[in-house]
Design a protein around this motif. Structure first.
Motif, PDB file in Angstrom:
ATOM      1  N   SER A  51      39.673  57.847  30.669  1.00  0.00           N
ATOM      2  CA  SER A  51      38.579  57.377  29.629  1.00  0.00           C
ATOM      3  C   SER A  51      38.267  55.978  29.606  1.00  0.00           C
ATOM      4  O   SER A  51      39.314  55.413  30.171  1.00  0.00           O
ATOM      5  N   ALA A  52      37.235  55.513  29.360  1.00  0.00           N
ATOM      6  CA  ALA A  52      36.892  54.143  29.527  1.00  0.00           C
ATOM      7  C   ALA A  52      37.700  53.317  28.499  1.00  0.00           C
ATOM      8  O   ALA A  52      37.609  53.677  27.274  1.00  0.00           O
ATOM      9  N   PRO A  53      38.157  52.182  28.669  1.00  0.00           N
ATOM     10  CA  PRO A  53      38.663  51.425  27.679  1.00  0.00           C
ATOM     11  C   PRO A  53      37.851  51.014  26.472  1.00  0.00           C
ATOM     12  O   PRO A  53      38.598  50.783  25.414  1.00  0.00           O
ATOM     13  N   SER A  54      36.767  50.842  26.800  1.00  0.00           N
ATOM     14  CA  SER A  54      35.612  50.802  25.773  1.00  0.00           C
ATOM     15  C   SER A  54      35.324  51.710  24.708  1.00  0.00           C
ATOM     16  O   SER A  54      34.797  51.349  23.569  1.00  0.00           O
ATOM     17  N   GLU A  55      35.924  52.986  24.825  1.00  0.00           N
ATOM     18  CA  GLU A  55      35.614  53.915  23.965  1.00  0.00           C
ATOM     19  C   GLU A  55      36.991  53.959  22.916  1.00  0.00           C
ATOM     20  O   GLU A  55      37.848  54.402  23.409  1.00  0.00           O
ATOM     21  N   PRO A  56      36.701  53.681  21.633  1.00  0.00           N
ATOM     22  CA  PRO A  56      37.929  53.394  20.752  1.00  0.00           C
ATOM     23  C   PRO A  56      38.546  54.928  20.491  1.00  0.00           C
ATOM     24  O   PRO A  56      37.897  55.961  20.707  1.00  0.00           O
ATOM     25  N   GLY A  57      39.757  55.087  20.531  1.00  0.00           N
ATOM     26  CA  GLY A  57      40.698  56.248  20.636  1.00  0.00           C
ATOM     27  C   GLY A  57      40.522  57.032  21.804  1.00  0.00           C
ATOM     28  O   GLY A  57      41.193  58.102  21.891  1.00  0.00           O
ATOM     29  N   SER A  58      40.181  56.471  22.819  1.00  0.00           N
ATOM     30  CA  SER A  58      40.427  57.184  24.275  1.00  0.00           C
ATOM     31  C   SER A  58      41.229  56.637  25.072  1.00  0.00           C
ATOM     32  O   SER A  58      41.512  55.263  25.199  1.00  0.00           O
ATOM     33  N   VAL A 125      38.675  62.816  32.912  1.00  0.00           N
ATOM     34  CA  VAL A 125      38.213  63.449  31.720  1.00  0.00           C
ATOM     35  C   VAL A 125      37.065  64.582  31.860  1.00  0.00           C
ATOM     36  O   VAL A 125      36.162  64.473  32.577  1.00  0.00           O
ATOM     37  N   HIS A 126      37.375  65.720  31.348  1.00  0.00           N
ATOM     38  CA  HIS A 126      36.283  66.796  31.248  1.00  0.00           C
ATOM     39  C   HIS A 126      35.277  66.770  30.243  1.00  0.00           C
ATOM     40  O   HIS A 126      36.001  66.386  28.975  1.00  0.00           O
ATOM     41  N   ASP A 127      34.096  66.840  30.497  1.00  0.00           N
ATOM     42  CA  ASP A 127      33.294  67.434  29.386  1.00  0.00           C
ATOM     43  C   ASP A 127      33.290  68.950  29.219  1.00  0.00           C
ATOM     44  O   ASP A 127      33.393  69.789  30.249  1.00  0.00           O
ATOM     45  N   TYR A 128      33.332  69.464  28.140  1.00  0.00           N
ATOM     46  CA  TYR A 128      33.345  70.845  27.453  1.00  0.00           C
ATOM     47  C   TYR A 128      32.056  71.355  26.669  1.00  0.00           C
ATOM     48  O   TYR A 128      31.721  70.656  25.787  1.00  0.00           O
ATOM     49  N   VAL A 129      31.737  72.457  27.068  1.00  0.00           N
ATOM     50  CA  VAL A 129      30.788  73.186  26.078  1.00  0.00           C
ATOM     51  C   VAL A 129      31.304  74.625  25.955  1.00  0.00           C
ATOM     52  O   VAL A 129      32.205  74.957  26.901  1.00  0.00           O
ATOM     53  N   GLY A 130      30.880  75.155  25.017  1.00  0.00           N
ATOM     54  CA  GLY A 130      31.118  76.716  24.578  1.00  0.00           C
ATOM     55  C   GLY A 130      32.551  76.614  23.715  1.00  0.00           C
ATOM     56  O   GLY A 130      32.386  75.906  22.586  1.00  0.00           O
TER      57      GLY A 130
END
Length: 341
Positions: A51-58, A125-130
């Motif tokens: 995940s990108a460092p710019s995204e808080p909490g990731s 990192v994965h995106d999820y749907v469902g």
């Protein structure tokens, strides 16, 4: 220390760094070089993720790639091979699963199919749907007990590596649209998937392991019939990037998964669409993901560090957790040539 001795140590140091880099040991490489930016993960999340460092909490992890050579004008893409002509026993209908586009931000660096029980097993990192609970520790029971973003009670897990804006601290790009379509077979009716079937398409390690299992295609909206497998497309102004991911659909009739996660579920013959002997056709899942991306060579798929964000490493995963009544509906729609969803 004498100057000559310092230079000799520096040369040895550089050789060691080069060897470690070739071995793909990103964590060790960062430790040896003292690269403080390579692993700046918050203590609440395992390091080494994507995940990108710019995204808080990731978690944060800087990967090399892509290169300008990984991009090409979509007009240079080869024309798609024609689909097999449907025969007298063809199943020509479709069923569309309506599951959203991950607007709720369900993401993690796990893969319970390939690395079950291992947090950060994907290293990207994965995106999820469902299914709303999908993570490294998902089981048939936990998936059945969870909620879902899909209509009609479909609790299946659909996931793929995120796409990033590589010029903006690796910002994750949420798809503009996600189309999940189950299709038929040009030579035969389809039968129901077994409950709990696992499926993968593409190869996350295709850059280093070879492209035999590379399946993802890259295209642009408004440009029909042309896709890359080994290049990111540079689309005309006003067009969006398309990721097309077709899953295997010839089931061995016995196993829900296999050691290599491929042997139990194969692709039909490319020319005829037929499944091989001792396999049966099940609904074929196609994922079609569209994105608004920055202009130019400024986006890339997440990958293992040594895969350098190459487009050929694109892949996706699926686990069937549909209610049995819904799976029956899917099969009837496809076999009867209807459009449902």
């Amino acid at each position: 220390m004498p100057t000559r001795h310092r230079r000799r140590l520096g040369g040895t140091h550089l050789i060691l760094i080069a060897l470690l880099a070739l071995l793909g040991s990103a964590a060790t490489f960062a430790a040896v070089t003292g690269n403080a930016s390579a692993h700046q993960a918050p203590s609440s999340v395992p390091s080494g993720t994507d995940s990108a460092p710019s995204e808080p909490g990731s978690p944060g992890h800087a990967h090399a790639g892509p290169s300008p050579a990984d991009f090409a004008d979509i007009r240079r893409a080869p024309r798609d091979a024609p689909d097999p002509d449907p025969g007298p026993g063809a199943s020509t209908g479709t069923f569309t699963a309506r599951c959203g586009r991950n607007g709720n931000g369900h993401r993690n660096p796990d893969n319970f199919i390939v690395t079950p029980g291992v947090a950060n097993g994907a290293h990207h990192v994965h995106d999820y749907v469902g299914n709303l609970s999908t993570d490294a520790f998902s089981t048939d029971a936990s998936l059945q007990a969870a909620g879902t973003t899909c209509a009609r009670g479909d609790k299946s897990a659909y996931f793929w590596p995120v796409l990033r804006d590589v010029r903006n601290s690796g910002r994750i790009l949420t798809p503009d649209s996600v189309a999940l379509t189950f299709r038929g077979n040009p030579a035969a009716p389809v039968t129901a998937m077994p409950e709990g079937l696992r499926a993968i398409t593409g190869d996350a390690k295709a850059f280093t392991a070879g492209t035999a299992n590379a399946r993802a295609r890259w295209g642009c909206t408004g440009v029909a019939g042309r896709h890359f497998t080994d290049r990111y497309p540079l689309c005309p102004r006003g067009s969006r990037v398309v990721r097309l991911l077709d899953f295997p659909s010839c089931w061995d009739g016995r196993h829900r998964d296999s050691t290599d996660h491929r042997s139990h579920l194969r692709f039909p013959d490319a020319a005829s669409g037929r499944c091989t002997a001792r396999t049966v056709a099940v609904p074929q899942l196609r994922m079609e993901l569209t994105y608004t991306v920055p202009r130019g060579p400024a986006f890339a798929v997440d990958s293992f560090p040594e895969q350098l964000r190459k487009p050929v490493t694109d892949h996706a995963d699926f686990a069937d957790v549909m209610p049995r009544a819904l799976m029956t509906t899917v099969v009837h729609c496809i076999d009867e040539g209807r459009r449902c969803g």
